[in-house]
Design a protein around this motif. Sequence first.
Motif, PDB file in Angstrom:
ATOM      1  N   TYR A  33       0.828  -1.202   0.000  1.00 31.11           N
ATOM      2  CA  TYR A  33       0.000   0.000   0.000  1.00 31.11           C
ATOM      3  C   TYR A  33       0.866   1.257   0.000  1.00 31.11           C
ATOM      4  O   TYR A  33       0.526   2.245  -0.628  1.00 31.11           O
ATOM      5  N   TRP A  34       1.994   1.211   0.706  1.00 26.48           N
ATOM      6  CA  TRP A  34       2.918   2.344   0.741  1.00 26.48           C
ATOM      7  C   TRP A  34       3.829   2.377  -0.481  1.00 26.48           C
ATOM      8  O   TRP A  34       4.743   3.183  -0.556  1.00 26.48           O
ATOM      9  N   ASP A  35       3.623   1.467  -1.436  1.00 27.50           N
ATOM     10  CA  ASP A  35       4.423   1.381  -2.667  1.00 27.50           C
ATOM     11  C   ASP A  35       5.869   0.996  -2.359  1.00 27.50           C
ATOM     12  O   ASP A  35       6.808   1.521  -2.936  1.00 27.50           O
ATOM     13  N   LEU A  36       6.046   0.073  -1.429  1.00 20.83           N
ATOM     14  CA  LEU A  36       7.370  -0.407  -1.037  1.00 20.83           C
ATOM     15  C   LEU A  36       7.481  -1.910  -1.294  1.00 20.83           C
ATOM     16  O   LEU A  36       7.922  -2.684  -0.446  1.00 20.83           O
ATOM     17  N   GLU A  37       7.084  -2.322  -2.484  1.00 17.03           N
ATOM     18  CA  GLU A  37       7.075  -3.731  -2.867  1.00 17.03           C
ATOM     19  C   GLU A  37       8.445  -4.385  -2.702  1.00 17.03           C
ATOM     20  O   GLU A  37       8.547  -5.535  -2.296  1.00 17.03           O
ATOM     21  N   THR A  38       9.518  -3.659  -2.980  1.00 14.06           N
ATOM     22  CA  THR A  38      10.860  -4.241  -2.911  1.00 14.06           C
ATOM     23  C   THR A  38      11.287  -4.538  -1.471  1.00 14.06           C
ATOM     24  O   THR A  38      12.223  -5.303  -1.272  1.00 14.06           O
ATOM     25  N   LEU A  39      10.617  -3.962  -0.497  1.00 17.38           N
ATOM     26  CA  LEU A  39      10.988  -4.192   0.900  1.00 17.38           C
ATOM     27  C   LEU A  39      10.158  -5.270   1.582  1.00 17.38           C
ATOM     28  O   LEU A  39      10.413  -5.610   2.734  1.00 17.38           O
ATOM     29  N   VAL A  40       9.185  -5.819   0.882  1.00 15.94           N
ATOM     30  CA  VAL A  40       8.287  -6.801   1.501  1.00 15.94           C
ATOM     31  C   VAL A  40       9.066  -8.013   2.006  1.00 15.94           C
ATOM     32  O   VAL A  40       8.917  -8.413   3.162  1.00 15.94           O
ATOM     33  N   GLU A  41       9.887  -8.613   1.177  1.00 17.28           N
ATOM     34  CA  GLU A  41      10.567  -9.848   1.569  1.00 17.28           C
ATOM     35  C   GLU A  41      11.555  -9.648   2.720  1.00 17.28           C
ATOM     36  O   GLU A  41      11.499 -10.387   3.705  1.00 17.28           O
ATOM     37  N   PRO A  42      12.465  -8.665   2.653  1.00 17.38           N
ATOM     38  CA  PRO A  42      13.393  -8.533   3.783  1.00 17.38           C
ATOM     39  C   PRO A  42      12.713  -8.120   5.085  1.00 17.38           C
ATOM     40  O   PRO A  42      13.060  -8.632   6.159  1.00 17.38           O
ATOM     41  N   VAL A  43      11.739  -7.238   5.014  1.00 19.54           N
ATOM     42  CA  VAL A  43      11.074  -6.772   6.242  1.00 19.54           C
ATOM     43  C   VAL A  43      10.203  -7.876   6.835  1.00 19.54           C
ATOM     44  O   VAL A  43      10.272  -8.164   8.033  1.00 19.54           O
ATOM     45  N   CYS A  44       9.404  -8.509   6.003  1.00 18.27           N
ATOM     46  CA  CYS A  44       8.534  -9.569   6.520  1.00 18.27           C
ATOM     47  C   CYS A  44       9.342 -10.784   6.958  1.00 18.27           C
ATOM     48  O   CYS A  44       8.997 -11.436   7.946  1.00 18.27           O
ATOM     49  N   GLY A  45      10.435 -11.083   6.262  1.00 16.91           N
ATOM     50  CA  GLY A  45      11.287 -12.197   6.669  1.00 16.91           C
ATOM     51  C   GLY A  45      11.939 -11.953   8.017  1.00 16.91           C
ATOM     52  O   GLY A  45      11.973 -12.841   8.882  1.00 16.91           O
TER      53      GLY A  45
END
Length: 168
Positions: A33-45
């Motif tokens: 939603y914040w347009d931070l698709e590239t950060l999904v994997e490292p942050v959620c991991g």
Amino acid sequence: MKTAVPCYYHLDVDVSPDRVGQVRRILAAHLRYWDLETLVEPVCGGTEMLLRAIDEHATDKHTSIELWWNGQHLITAVGGDRDLRPDQDLRACLETIAAMSDGWGCCATDTGSKVIWFSQRARAGERVPLVPTLPERNLREMLQVPRELPVVALAATEQTYGVLEGAR
């Protein structure tokens, strides 16, 4: 494009093996939603590793998760049990987070609970491939060169322009 508007999200959760996957999906939805698709994997991991370690080692399973986006960095903070000893209980988890994040740390709050945080910088190096487009036709391509027209067509063109000039 990455938005420069600061964003904040807070989530309180009672950690259990069932909830870890659900929290991952919730955080991923907010990052998208914040347009931070590239950060999904490292942050959620990283968050998932911390939650699994908290589930295994903490006595108090009530945990708070916060996300702060300042336009350049996303900081993820996971706070929990005051009896949790990050230096011993979470050593392997923290080593992995240190290796995959741009910065990390651990601190105590006023109430005595422990907060573990890590930050991720928004990556600007990932580019979307450009689709080649045909150039727009310019005036030279739209008008025929007089040498290519037969003499009869040239006379008709001059008469048309003369009519148009007289109409003004």
